[in-house]
Scaffold this active site. Structure first.
Site, mmCIF file in Angstrom:
data_model
loop_
_atom_site.group_PDB
_atom_site.id
_atom_site.type_symbol
_atom_site.label_atom_id
_atom_site.label_comp_id
_atom_site.label_asym_id
_atom_site.label_seq_id
_atom_site.Cartn_x
_atom_site.Cartn_y
_atom_site.Cartn_z
ATOM 1 N N ASP A 103 -29.084 -11.788 -39.056
ATOM 2 C CA ASP A 103 -29.270 -11.711 -37.604
ATOM 3 C C ASP A 103 -28.037 -12.338 -36.950
ATOM 4 O O ASP A 103 -27.000 -11.682 -36.822
ATOM 5 C CB ASP A 103 -30.585 -12.460 -37.310
ATOM 6 C CG ASP A 103 -31.088 -12.344 -35.898
ATOM 7 O OD1 ASP A 103 -30.897 -11.301 -35.275
ATOM 8 O OD2 ASP A 103 -31.700 -13.310 -35.410
ATOM 9 N N GLY A 105 -26.211 -14.578 -38.349
ATOM 10 C CA GLY A 105 -25.266 -14.865 -39.428
ATOM 11 C C GLY A 105 -25.193 -16.351 -39.755
ATOM 12 O O GLY A 105 -24.551 -16.747 -40.730
ATOM 13 N N THR A 107 -27.509 -18.510 -40.836
ATOM 14 C CA THR A 107 -28.152 -18.925 -42.095
ATOM 15 C C THR A 107 -27.205 -18.672 -43.268
ATOM 16 O O THR A 107 -26.933 -19.572 -44.074
ATOM 17 C CB THR A 107 -29.476 -18.147 -42.326
ATOM 18 O OG1 THR A 107 -30.341 -18.406 -41.232
ATOM 19 C CG2 THR A 107 -30.140 -18.560 -43.624
ATOM 20 N N LEU A 108 -26.692 -17.441 -43.354
ATOM 21 C CA LEU A 108 -25.847 -17.106 -44.502
ATOM 22 C C LEU A 108 -24.541 -17.862 -44.500
ATOM 23 O O LEU A 108 -24.003 -18.185 -45.560
ATOM 24 C CB LEU A 108 -25.584 -15.602 -44.539
ATOM 25 C CG LEU A 108 -26.709 -14.826 -45.205
ATOM 26 C CD1 LEU A 108 -26.391 -13.352 -45.213
ATOM 27 C CD2 LEU A 108 -26.928 -15.326 -46.635
HETATM 28 P P1 XMP Z 1 -29.694 -15.659 -38.908
HETATM 29 O O1 XMP Z 1 -29.788 -15.604 -37.405
HETATM 30 O O2 XMP Z 1 -29.430 -17.058 -39.385
HETATM 31 O O3 XMP Z 1 -31.160 -15.259 -39.325
HETATM 32 O O4 XMP Z 1 -28.761 -14.619 -39.458
HETATM 33 C C1 XMP Z 1 -31.560 -15.094 -40.568
HETATM 34 C C2 XMP Z 1 -32.998 -15.499 -40.686
HETATM 35 O O5 XMP Z 1 -33.718 -15.330 -39.429
HETATM 36 C C3 XMP Z 1 -34.961 -14.753 -39.660
HETATM 37 N N1 XMP Z 1 -35.033 -13.475 -38.897
HETATM 38 C C4 XMP Z 1 -36.100 -12.686 -38.841
HETATM 39 N N2 XMP Z 1 -37.311 -12.807 -39.429
HETATM 40 N N3 XMP Z 1 -37.962 -10.775 -38.414
HETATM 41 C C5 XMP Z 1 -38.229 -11.841 -39.209
HETATM 42 O O6 XMP Z 1 -39.333 -11.911 -39.732
HETATM 43 C C6 XMP Z 1 -36.781 -10.584 -37.788
HETATM 44 O O7 XMP Z 1 -36.582 -9.596 -37.077
HETATM 45 C C7 XMP Z 1 -35.798 -11.612 -38.012
HETATM 46 N N4 XMP Z 1 -34.526 -11.756 -37.570
HETATM 47 C C8 XMP Z 1 -34.091 -12.932 -38.146
HETATM 48 C C9 XMP Z 1 -35.059 -14.553 -41.143
HETATM 49 O O8 XMP Z 1 -35.775 -15.643 -41.668
HETATM 50 C C10 XMP Z 1 -33.655 -14.598 -41.673
HETATM 51 O O9 XMP Z 1 -33.550 -15.097 -42.977
#
Ligand code: XMP
Ligand code: MG
Length: 175
Positions: A103, A105, A107-108
């Site tokens: 999403d 980015g 977390t990664l």
């Molecule tokens: P980031 O923003 O760090 O997000 O790239 C990664 C984590 O956010 C959660 N995420 C979602 N979980 N539906 C979900 O159930 C979604 O549409 C969604 N978008 C982000 C997810 O835990 C992911 O590892």
């Protein structure tokens, strides 16, 4: 369909998910068949994607589990990432991170810098789903399954407030 207080409708079918996973596995098989690879699965969300993906890989690999949680509102990413990191044996090895969705980015990006401290030979990422319009930080994702617009989804490992992970299809929130 309703989960807690929200309504969802079908967005990506189980068949489409499975053919996407086969395609990703094909690419990964080509790139890693002659290498020693460690697969790092990001819990909780990626457990179902990873279970299907690893069974389509045709080379031997080590599997590690890592849990990452981004705290905040239930349907948006907070960027506040908590990683529980065991002492991983990845020094001098190629690593492939398996994630459910990218999403912002954030977390990664945290996971990648945490893993880099162990001295791996390389780190690449595969994700089943990507929301490119939501990126807050540039992150190189080598194997992307399906790109979607910024809509909140559940199913196939993804949850809304810990419900919906068991659904075989992926659903998008409608209201
Ligand atoms: P980031 O923003 O760090 O997000 O790239 C990664 C984590 O956010 C959660 N995420 C979602 N979980 N539906 C979900 O159930 C979604 O549409 C969604 N978008 C982000 C997810 O835990 C992911 O590892
Ligand atoms: Mg979640």
């Amino acid at each position: 369909m309703q989960i807690h207080d929200k309504n969802f409708e079908i967005f990506i079918t189980a068949d489409e998910i499975q053919s996407t996973i086969k395609k990703l596995a094909g690419l990964i098989n080509l790139d890693y068949s002659d290498k020693e690879l460690v697969l790092v699965i990001i819990l909780k969300g990626a457990f179902i994607f990873a279970a299907d993906l690893v069974r389509s890989l045709n080379f031997q690999s080590q599997i590690e589990l890592l849990s990452a949680k981004s705290y905040g509102k239930e349907i948006t990413s907070s960027g506040n990432v908590e990683i529980s990191l065991p002492n991983l044996n990845i020094k001098g090895k190629h690593v492939l991170i398996i994630e459910d969705i990218v999403d912002t980015g954030l977390t990664l990006s945290s996971v990648k810098s945490a893993l880099n401290k162990f001295g791996p030979l390389s780190i690449e990422i595969t994700t089943l789903i990507s929301k490119p319009a939501m990126r807050k930080i540039e992150i190189d994702v080598k194997y992307i399954g399906i790109e979607i617009p910024p809509v909140f989804i559940v199913g196939f490992g993804l949850d809304y407030a810990e419900h919906g992970r068991n659904l075989p299809d992926i659903y998008a929130i409608t209201s």
